[in-house]
Scaffold this motif. Structure first.
Motif, PDB file in Angstrom:
ATOM      1  N   ARG A  17      44.443  24.188  32.106  1.00 50.78           N
ATOM      2  CA  ARG A  17      43.596  23.020  32.216  1.00 50.78           C
ATOM      3  C   ARG A  17      42.766  22.849  30.949  1.00 50.78           C
ATOM      4  NH1 ARG A  17      39.831  23.749  36.921  1.00 50.78           N
ATOM      5  NH2 ARG A  17      41.652  24.949  37.515  1.00 50.78           N
ATOM      6  N   THR A  69      37.694  15.201  36.407  1.00 47.66           N
ATOM      7  CA  THR A  69      38.541  16.352  36.739  1.00 47.66           C
ATOM      8  C   THR A  69      37.668  17.575  36.993  1.00 47.66           C
ATOM      9  OG1 THR A  69      40.216  15.437  35.284  1.00 47.66           O
ATOM     10  CG2 THR A  69      40.513  17.707  35.970  1.00 47.66           C
ATOM     11  N   ALA A  73      36.378  19.056  40.858  1.00 47.24           N
ATOM     12  CA  ALA A  73      36.859  20.415  41.125  1.00 47.24           C
ATOM     13  C   ALA A  73      35.713  21.347  41.485  1.00 47.24           C
ATOM     14  CB  ALA A  73      37.617  20.951  39.918  1.00 47.24           C
ATOM     15  N   ASN A  77      37.580  22.451  44.684  1.00 46.61           N
ATOM     16  CA  ASN A  77      38.388  23.669  44.726  1.00 46.61           C
ATOM     17  C   ASN A  77      37.852  24.663  45.735  1.00 46.61           C
ATOM     18  OD1 ASN A  77      40.017  22.580  42.831  1.00 46.61           O
ATOM     19  ND2 ASN A  77      39.452  23.971  41.167  1.00 46.61           N
ATOM     20  N   GLU A  80      39.028  23.398  49.022  1.00 45.77           N
ATOM     21  CA  GLU A  80      40.471  23.567  49.188  1.00 45.77           C
ATOM     22  C   GLU A  80      40.824  25.034  49.429  1.00 45.77           C
ATOM     23  OE1 GLU A  80      44.479  21.939  46.968  1.00 45.77           O
ATOM     24  OE2 GLU A  80      42.532  21.198  46.381  1.00 45.77           O
ATOM     25  N   ASP A  81      40.149  25.926  48.735  1.00 49.53           N
ATOM     26  CA  ASP A  81      40.424  27.360  48.908  1.00 49.53           C
ATOM     27  C   ASP A  81      39.586  27.965  50.030  1.00 49.53           C
ATOM     28  OD1 ASP A  81      42.010  26.947  46.719  1.00 49.53           O
ATOM     29  OD2 ASP A  81      40.553  27.735  45.283  1.00 49.53           O
ATOM     30  N   LYS A  82      38.813  27.138  50.697  1.00 47.04           N
ATOM     31  CA  LYS A  82      37.965  27.578  51.823  1.00 47.04           C
ATOM     32  C   LYS A  82      36.966  28.669  51.418  1.00 47.04           C
ATOM     33  CE  LYS A  82      41.296  26.291  55.368  1.00 47.04           C
ATOM     34  NZ  LYS A  82      42.394  25.823  54.505  1.00 47.04           N
ATOM     35  N   LEU A 155      32.901  15.035  49.496  1.00 52.61           N
ATOM     36  CA  LEU A 155      33.212  14.076  50.554  1.00 52.61           C
ATOM     37  C   LEU A 155      34.677  14.104  50.966  1.00 52.61           C
ATOM     38  CD1 LEU A 155      31.160  10.929  49.487  1.00 52.61           C
ATOM     39  CD2 LEU A 155      30.686  12.480  51.373  1.00 52.61           C
ATOM     40  N   THR A 156      35.555  14.235  49.997  1.00 49.70           N
ATOM     41  CA  THR A 156      36.977  14.131  50.306  1.00 49.70           C
ATOM     42  C   THR A 156      37.810  15.038  49.402  1.00 49.70           C
ATOM     43  OG1 THR A 156      38.907  12.689  50.054  1.00 49.70           O
ATOM     44  CG2 THR A 156      36.897  11.988  48.952  1.00 49.70           C
ATOM     45  N   PRO A 157      38.869  15.603  49.945  1.00 50.45           N
ATOM     46  CA  PRO A 157      39.743  16.420  49.106  1.00 50.45           C
ATOM     47  C   PRO A 157      40.512  15.579  48.083  1.00 50.45           C
ATOM     48  CG  PRO A 157      40.548  16.356  51.380  1.00 50.45           C
ATOM     49  CD  PRO A 157      39.220  15.691  51.365  1.00 50.45           C
ATOM     50  N   ARG A 158      40.577  14.264  48.298  1.00 48.62           N
ATOM     51  CA  ARG A 158      41.311  13.427  47.347  1.00 48.62           C
ATOM     52  C   ARG A 158      40.361  12.726  46.374  1.00 48.62           C
ATOM     53  NH1 ARG A 158      46.473  12.590  48.492  1.00 48.62           N
ATOM     54  NH2 ARG A 158      46.447  12.732  46.239  1.00 48.62           N
ATOM     55  N   LEU A 160      39.535  13.111  43.259  1.00 49.07           N
ATOM     56  CA  LEU A 160      40.015  12.753  41.923  1.00 49.07           C
ATOM     57  C   LEU A 160      40.954  11.541  41.983  1.00 49.07           C
ATOM     58  CD1 LEU A 160      40.023  13.297  38.932  1.00 49.07           C
ATOM     59  CD2 LEU A 160      41.671  15.122  39.278  1.00 49.07           C
TER      60      LEU A 160
ATOM     61  N   ARG C  46      43.625   8.916  57.914  1.00 51.45           N
ATOM     62  CA  ARG C  46      43.156   9.239  56.559  1.00 51.45           C
ATOM     63  C   ARG C  46      44.284   9.230  55.537  1.00 51.45           C
ATOM     64  NH1 ARG C  46      38.159  13.339  56.269  1.00 51.45           N
ATOM     65  NH2 ARG C  46      38.321  12.673  54.135  1.00 51.45           N
ATOM     66  N   LEU C  50      45.042   5.993  51.009  1.00 54.83           N
ATOM     67  CA  LEU C  50      45.488   5.863  49.620  1.00 54.83           C
ATOM     68  C   LEU C  50      46.733   4.979  49.458  1.00 54.83           C
ATOM     69  CD1 LEU C  50      44.730   9.280  47.890  1.00 54.83           C
ATOM     70  CD2 LEU C  50      44.008   7.023  47.150  1.00 54.83           C
ATOM     71  N   ARG C 107      53.263  24.385  47.793  1.00 47.12           N
ATOM     72  CA  ARG C 107      52.050  25.128  48.177  1.00 47.12           C
ATOM     73  C   ARG C 107      52.207  25.772  49.545  1.00 47.12           C
ATOM     74  NH1 ARG C 107      46.801  24.164  45.704  1.00 47.12           N
ATOM     75  NH2 ARG C 107      45.774  24.699  47.629  1.00 47.12           N
ATOM     76  N   ARG C 196      48.188  21.536  41.829  1.00 48.62           N
ATOM     77  CA  ARG C 196      47.215  20.639  42.455  1.00 48.62           C
ATOM     78  C   ARG C 196      47.605  19.194  42.163  1.00 48.62           C
ATOM     79  NH1 ARG C 196      42.729  23.731  44.443  1.00 48.62           N
ATOM     80  NH2 ARG C 196      42.428  25.627  43.253  1.00 48.62           N
ATOM     81  N   ARG C 197      47.718  18.431  43.276  1.00 48.94           N
ATOM     82  CA  ARG C 197      48.151  17.042  43.160  1.00 48.94           C
ATOM     83  C   ARG C 197      47.265  16.250  42.213  1.00 48.94           C
ATOM     84  NH1 ARG C 197      47.720  16.134  49.432  1.00 48.94           N
ATOM     85  NH2 ARG C 197      45.900  17.361  48.903  1.00 48.94           N
ATOM     86  N   ALA C 198      45.946  16.469  42.313  1.00 46.94           N
ATOM     87  CA  ALA C 198      45.007  15.658  41.549  1.00 46.94           C
ATOM     88  C   ALA C 198      45.200  15.843  40.047  1.00 46.94           C
ATOM     89  CB  ALA C 198      43.585  16.020  41.947  1.00 46.94           C
ATOM     90  N   TYR C 199      45.515  17.071  39.628  1.00 48.11           N
ATOM     91  CA  TYR C 199      45.674  17.290  38.194  1.00 48.11           C
ATOM     92  C   TYR C 199      46.912  16.594  37.662  1.00 48.11           C
ATOM     93  CZ  TYR C 199      42.057  20.792  38.730  1.00 48.11           C
ATOM     94  OH  TYR C 199      40.894  21.425  39.005  1.00 48.11           O
ATOM     95  N   ALA C 202      45.801  13.046  37.235  1.00 52.86           N
ATOM     96  CA  ALA C 202      44.855  12.864  36.132  1.00 52.86           C
ATOM     97  C   ALA C 202      45.564  12.985  34.786  1.00 52.86           C
ATOM     98  CB  ALA C 202      43.736  13.904  36.224  1.00 52.86           C
TER      99      ALA C 202
END
Lengths: 240, 306, 317
Positions: A17, A69, A73, A77, A80-82, A155-158, A160, C46, C50, C107, C196-199, C202
């Motif tokens: 990254r 980005t 994250a 992240n 997502e990784d809890k 707020l949301t996992p989506r 980005l 949900r 998108l 994943r 990761r989908r977002a990356y 982006a």
């Protein structure tokens, strides 16, 4: 708090990254070096150069995408990784957690974005004072996006994905077509800050700016409001 | 497709070898798996998963061959319609209901849509997930997920199913439930099974035959009854004349094996101890140790995994 | 599970004796599943946000145009211009949604389950890819149909207009395939290499957003008037010569126009429409032999496509 900060910093700095982000940030400079190497024209800090490099590449592309980005994250992240659960269990106030996450984003994004714009501008002969103005406005802009998208990550996992739609459609298309949108646009604020601080150097933005005080107030309100919203969200949410 | 006969092994490996770069995962393995439940026993990294993936056609052998019902699955992918596979690791989508997922998987295995839905519902009932089938898999417990994993391996009614460590990550209660399901799959559903495990208890109580694998090679195999019947294993250590001792024992009808420098014999009657004494006396070997060891599977496993 | 087990036993296990389809059935089922995943069917409200939002983003501009055309009764939007305007939005659509078809499978480990079934890695990728392509194409063509309706409403005689311009229909279908193949393949290839989908999204968006101003600067035209001085009746007089324009990168400019990767498919669609409303970029592209933009487009589709297939072909399960 320092612990959370350094931990967050390490999370943000994944190997690939960072490499991709560095390459992205280096693009304006590489572009100018390329034009120089071809030797067909002399570049100066004016007109098209400001328009395409500072606004088009940096403010319209690199700045929001890099910042989003990283900022999404910061909490995304963890969710997502809890692992957010372990973070909120620590005897640290929620303010410190949000602040640590925000600072971690800024510590990476501000130097990168500022360098991206300033190095390129210096290469084409912008004056020191202009460079200072540019650095200041870019840093303010990064902080604004970071504040917004730290909340979005909670707020949301989506986050980005929504962020990209927002940057491209709202900041990219609508704010250039519909002038009213500029009052509610980070890009609009950034251009107005630059123009307001240094009208002469950034005359290129003349046609596209809102009033300078409005930009200052807008920037400040957005940064503080979204920080508080993120704090509120972290306090009230069910951490999985 | 006609039902396989006992004479044709379901799975067959000939000099099967698989290398990953420098690492040898499986070396020159011959294997014949017939009907019933076969246990593939060995420690982690023994080559169990690799063997399964070779039979599934997920991997191409470095040398030798792996065949399923006489077909090579890497070349003839249609044979995979007759195979089921339950991987060791997670393999379930988050945002699908178990019902939808199973129906989809049945269709991907060649079953037409209308039959697939019935099969999915039946299969979920068989694994005891009738009530929860319209919930997203994300909300399931580890034990429930494990049962969905088993169900997806069976939903297209395969001839043979390969279960890679089906009890991994389950608590004792969940483990017993899973093994019971496996037994039912084999005995009541009549589906042939190859089950891998690093736990003795799993294969001992579930399987008909056992193949012990370690370091990429088969070190022992036979019917579970052979391993668990009332036999006693003895270790015989001699200072010299080992070959002669072995010859004398074999002459008296006692089968021998070498393990870790010891001669290992399996005795079915107490009188055979006298035969050992006579054999040692006959060749005048100097005895250092004659030690019994209970003939349990766990014992074999300990020996074989050192 | 213990309470009802007795009953479960009684129902018994039934073997399946019905028909079995082979590889085609497997691919078809995967295609349908991909289509449903793309539009968010069967996955809760949900998951639909998108796809719906992205479709609206692509369809909104022609919808606004249609309303204007119907109310004001004027204006004309060419099909080629619609693609030029929306290709970046279509790309955004693809960059955000397409990785959804590949990354979660990897994943969650579902990819393994597909690859032990009667289909190959190639079949898997092909089913996923073509299902997304279909969705993207449907959204695009819907937009073009709106443009067509808008144009005929704005024309004096709608029927006559359609009779004269029917040729645009096969054209915008062909151009639609060209553009959607492009916007589908690149994000999918990127998605094959990140977890990761977002990356993935982006990265794709970043590349497309910044290459536009980069190419813009590299092809900027600078115009100067040479000034000559003459002495006329004792006075020095300035005389402006003819305006001379040149590109900032001189003769290289026509190559640098290709750097704007977002335009790569629209150069081809302009050829399909025989579009003659040139903007700066198309003037420069016209200086190149037509094979060059076609090859460039091919490279940008086939290259990532090959990478995508290679990645799945050589994947360690």
């Amino acid at each position: 708090m320092t612990e959370i900060f350094t931990l967050s910093l390490r999370q943000l700095l994944g190997r690939w990254r960072v490499l991709v982000i560095l390459l992205l940030a280096a693009m304006p400079t590489l572009l100018i070096l390329l034009i120089r190497a071809l030797g067909e024209a002399e570049l100066a800090f004016e007109g098209e150069v400001i328009d395409l490099i500072i606004d088009g590449m940096v403010i319209g592309g690199i700045l929001p995408i890099v910042t989003m980005t990283l900022a999404t994250a910061a909490f995304g992240n963890e969710l997502e990784d809890k692992t957010l659960y372990y973070l909120v269990l620590k005897p640290v106030s929620r303010v410190s957690i949000v602040l640590a996450k925000l600072l971690a984003t800024l510590v990476v994004a501000v130097p990168l974005v500022v360098a991206s714009g300033v190095v390129a501008s210096a290469l084409v002969g912008a004056e020191t004072q202009t460079l200072g103005t540019l650095a200041l406005a870019l840093a303010a802009s990064v902080t604004t996006y970071a504040s917004i998208f730290t909340l979005a990550g909670l707020l949301t996992p989506r986050a980005l994905a929504y962020g990209l739609v927002y940057v491209l459609v709202w900041e990219g298309l609508l704010s250039t077509i519909v002038s009213g949108v500029r009052y509610l646009s980070v890009r609009g604020y950034t251009l107005a800050l630059l123009h307001g601080l240094d009208e002469e150097s950034f005359a290129a933005f003349e046609q596209r700016v809102i009033e300078f005080p409005a930009a200052i107030v807008g920037t400040g309100v957005v940064i503080v409001a979204f920080f508080l919203l993120a704090l509120y969200r972290l306090r009230t949410m069910d951490v999985p | 497709m006609s039902g396989p006969t006992v004479s044709q092994p379901l799975l067959e490996a000939h000099s099967l070898t698989k290398h990953y770069g420098q690492t040898i995962a499986l070396h020159d393995v011959d294997m014949h798996v017939r009907e019933g439940i076969t246990g593939l026993l060995g420690p982690n990294g023994a080559g169990k998963s690799t063997a399964m993936k070779l039979f599934l056609g997920l991997l191409q052998p470095t040398a030798g061959s792996a065949t399923v019902l006489g077909e090579k699955p890497y070349e003839n992918i249609a044979i995979r319609m007759r195979l089921g596979y339950m991987p060791e690791h997670d393999c379930l989508p988050d945002f699908m209901t178990a019902s939808e997922f199973l129906s989809h998987m049945a269709q991907v295995s060649g079953i037409p849509a209308k039959h697939a839905r019935t099969r999915a519902a039946d299969m979920l009932r068989h694994v005891g997930l009738d009530e929860e089938r319209y919930r997203h898999i994300k909300e399931y417990s580890t034990g429930m997920k494990q049962r969905v994993k088993l169900a997806q391996a069976l939903v297209h009614d395969p001839v043979m199913v390969l279960l890679d460590e089906p009890t991994a990550g389950l608590d004792p209660g969940g483990r017993e439930e899973m093994l019971q399901l496996v037994r039912r799959t084999g005995k009541d559903f009549g589906i042939n099974i190859m089950l891998s495990s690093h736990l003795m208890g799993d294969v001992e109580t579930t399987c008909d035959r056992i193949i012990v694998i370690e370091g990429g090679a088969i070190i022992e195999e036979g019917a579970v009854s052979e391993f668990t019947q009332e036999t006693e294993t003895f270790y015989i250590d001699v200072d010299d004349r080992r070959e002669e001792v072995i010859a004398a024992l074999e002459a008296r009808g006692i089968k021998t094996r070498i393990s870790g420098g010891s001669v290992v014999v399996r005795l079915h009657r107490d009188e055979q101890l006298d035969d050992i004494r006579d054999a040692l006396a006959e060749v005048q070997a100097r005895l250092r140790r004659l030690a019994p060891s209970r003939g349990e599977l766990s014992d074999i496993f300990r020996r074989s995994t050192g | 599970m213990s309470q009802a087990q007795g009953e479960i036993y009684d129902l018994g296990y039934q073997h399946y004796d019905g028909p079995r389809g082979g590889r085609m059935q497997a691919v078809r089922s995967l295609w349908v599943n991909s289509f449903r995943t793309t539009v968010g069917l069967g996955r809760g409200a949900r998951a639909k946000i998108l796809p719906v939002l992205m479709s609206l983003v692509v369809i909104a501009p022609p919808a606004v145009f249609l309303v204007l055309a119907a109310v004001v009764g004027s204006g004309k939007l060419s099909h080629a211009d619609f693609y030029e305007a929306t290709s970046i939005l279509l790309l955004l659509f693809a960059a955000i949604i397409a990785p959804e078809l590949l990354i979660p499978d990897r994943r969650n480990g579902v990819t393994t389950l597909y690859l032990v079934r009667p289909l190959t890695a190639f079949d898997y990728v092909a089913a996923r890819w073509s299902a997304f392509l279909t969705v993207a194409l449907l959204v695009t063509l819907f937009g073009q149909v709106l443009v067509l309706i808008g144009n005929s409403l704005a024309a004096e005689q709608a029927r006559e207009f359609l009779q004269e311009n029917w040729i645009d229909i096969p054209r915008f279908i062909l151009a639609g395939v060209i553009i959607t193949a492009f916007v589908t393949t690149i994000p999918m290839a990127v998605a094959a290499f990140t977890e990761r989908r977002a990356y993935a999204a982006a990265f794709v968006i970043a590349v497309f957003v910044i290459t536009t101003p980069m190419s813009g600067l590299l092809t900027t035209e600078w115009c100067e008037r040479s000034v000559t001085f003459a002495v006329e009746s004792g006075e020095i007089v300035e005389e402006a010569g003819p305006e001379e324009c040149r590109r900032i990168t001189g003769d290289y400019a026509k190559w640098f126009v290709l750097l704007d990767v977002g335009r790569a498919p629209t150069h081809i669609s302009d050829m399909v429409f025989e579009d003659d409303t040139p903007d700066d970029a198309s003037i420069l592209v016209a200086e190149l032999p037509p094979a060059v933009p076609i090859a460039w487009y091919g490279l940008l589709v086939i290259g990532p496509g090959a990478l995508l297939l290679w990645r799945y072909w050589s994947m360690k399960i």
